[in-house]
Design an enzyme around this catalytic site. Structure first.
Site, PDB file in Angstrom:
ATOM      1  N   ASP A 118      22.336  -6.481 -34.195  1.00 16.88           N
ATOM      2  CA  ASP A 118      23.312  -6.183 -35.241  1.00 16.88           C
ATOM      3  C   ASP A 118      24.114  -4.950 -34.841  1.00 16.88           C
ATOM      4  OD1 ASP A 118      24.764  -5.543 -37.480  1.00 16.88           O
ATOM      5  OD2 ASP A 118      23.027  -5.361 -38.822  1.00 16.88           O
TER       6      ASP A 118
ATOM      7  N   HIS B  96      20.793  -9.489 -12.418  1.00 18.68           N
ATOM      8  CA  HIS B  96      19.386  -9.864 -12.572  1.00 18.68           C
ATOM      9  C   HIS B  96      18.439  -8.810 -11.984  1.00 18.68           C
ATOM     10  CE1 HIS B  96      16.059 -12.370 -13.491  1.00 18.68           C
ATOM     11  NE2 HIS B  96      16.720 -13.510 -13.488  1.00 18.68           N
TER      12      HIS B  96
END
Length: 430
Positions: free
Chosen positions: A371, A153
């Site tokens: 993608d 994080h």
């Protein structure tokens, strides 16, 4: 249903990268210390774009050049302050396979500890000296692929993660046009440095008080609930405001439903915590490609009876009021205030009381723009929830236009919540 690990290796940046300590801001240090586990599920397409570990490894090496802090380790500077040590040691890439799971097993996916354990890498500690990025690529029985990311994080927030995965995936599919349009990460976090001398103009004790109780998060079950365009229209109409935002309408509905499902007394106070992206709220604005945590946690409060007996617009107004106070003066005052508090303590995560809810928005982020040569992911989600009371609101694929509400609640509250959630807001009463 087993997952077999085939190989685990460190992927180094494809070119020489700076070796330095990257200063992190107070907003980074107050963020929860841990990894964000996400999964992307792809259906088999075969042909030239079929899954190749070598292509993925080469693309990651190239992506780690501009995003070189991800190849470093969490460390300390000379003063003992946490920093990202840009050592170039590499990110962890694991390849695996499952002869049991298919893409269809992830339909209506809801995060669980079991799924994270199988599809997302884990380490024992998120404290220095720990790795910043781990990735597991699992080929499925049907030919599909699951990518499981664990990103520390302190590396960046959701918006930063989205830019990294956009870049990584564009490299993997060889889309030079897309690569050319994506901005390079903005790595200088000193633009969020506290002022000297600090100027604290507001009382921030409420915002900086621990959301989380000591101890482990309470046991919970999770659900992934879909909202269609028709559902959203109903929610907005019941808010009674001409231009109420999608987020405000959804969160007000969830807040109300959880209070009822939990059976809270009408005189109890309920808290709704709302992380707000401050990139456009400070002056001058942060770059949209700012790599770091640019989130500010604000809070809406109401009596349960008021929230349940009023129209949905009552909760939506409380949400709006809480968000509107997050402006330039307030954010900078808060950053200055954090100079005088124990940031290490605030970064610890435990459980939340059942009067509280924490709603995180991933709306508007290009989470499905990932993608890798296998088409758009069919599923994108967190792999595991922090615990009961956490909610993630995110857009669906380009095809369905739905909104996903991923929520964790106490076991005895979830069944009632799911029933209430799909009722007309006008008839949702205690």
């Amino acid at each position: 249903m087993a997952v077999e690990i085939l190989e685990s290796s460190l992927v180094l940046p494809g070119e020489e990268t700076p070796k330095n300590g990257l200063w992190v801001s107070n907003l980074d240090l107050v963020a929860a210390r841990g990894y964000t586990p996400t999964i992307y599920v792809y259906r088999s397409h075969g042909g030239p774009g079929a899954f190749s570990p070598e292509v993925l490894k080469a693309a990651l090496a190239k992506a780690l050049v501009p995003f070189y802090p991800l190849a470093g380790r969490l460390g300390f500077d000379r003063t003992g302050r946490v920093e990202i040590s840009c050592t170039g040691e590499g990110a962890r890439l694991i390849t695996a396979r499952s002869d049991s799971y298919t893409v269809d097993d992830f339909k209506d996916f809801a995060p669980t500890a079991e799924m994270r354990q199988k599809f997302v890498p884990a380490v024992d500690s998120a404290d220095p000296p720990c790795i910043m990025l781990m990735l597991q690529a699992t080929s499925l029985k049907c030919g599909g692929v699951v990518l499981g990311f664990a990103i520390h994080h302190l590396a960046f927030d959701g918006r930063g993660a989205a830019l990294f995965i956009q870049t990584f995936s564009a490299i993997a599919r060889g889309d030079s046009a897309a690569i050319a349009t994506l901005p390079l990460p903005f790595l200088d976090r000193t633009i969020l440095r506290a002022r000297s001398p600090p100027s604290v103009l507001f009382d921030h004790r409420d915002c900086s008080s621990k959301v989380f109780q000591s101890g482990s998060p309470s046991p919970c079950v999770t659900a992934n609930l879909k909202l269609s365009k028709d559902h959203l229209s109903i929610l907005k109409r019941c808010c009674g405001a001409a231009r109420v935002s999608t987020f405000r309408a959804i969160v007000a509905h969830i807040w109300r439903c959880t209070c009822i499902a939990r059976g809270l007394a009408s005189d109890e106070e309920t808290q709704l915590f709302l992380p707000v992206d401050v990139r456009s709220r400070v002056k001058p604005p942060l770059p949209l490609n700012y790599m770091g945590n640019a989130g500010f946690r604000t809070k809406a409060v109401a009596k349960v009876g008021e929230l349940v007996s009023n129209t949905l617009g009552f909760g939506a107004e409380r949400v709006q009021t809480a968000i509107e106070r997050v402006n330039d003066d307030y954010v900078k005052s808060f950053v200055d205030y954090l100079e005088s508090v124990d940031l290490e303590s605030l970064s610890k995560r435990g459980g939340m009381p059942n009067t509280s809810l924490c709603a995180i928005s991933w709306l508007g982020m290009p989470m499905y723009d990932a993608d890798f040569g296998w088409g758009e992911p069919e599923v994108m989600s967190r792999a595991q929830m922090y615990g009961s009371g956490f909610v993630y609101i995110m857009g669906g694929t380009k095809k369905d236009g739905e909104i996903s509400v991923v929520i964790g609640l106490e076991t005895d509250s979830m069944q009632r919540f799911k029933k209430i959630f799909y009722e007309e807001p006008s008839v949702v009463v205690a």
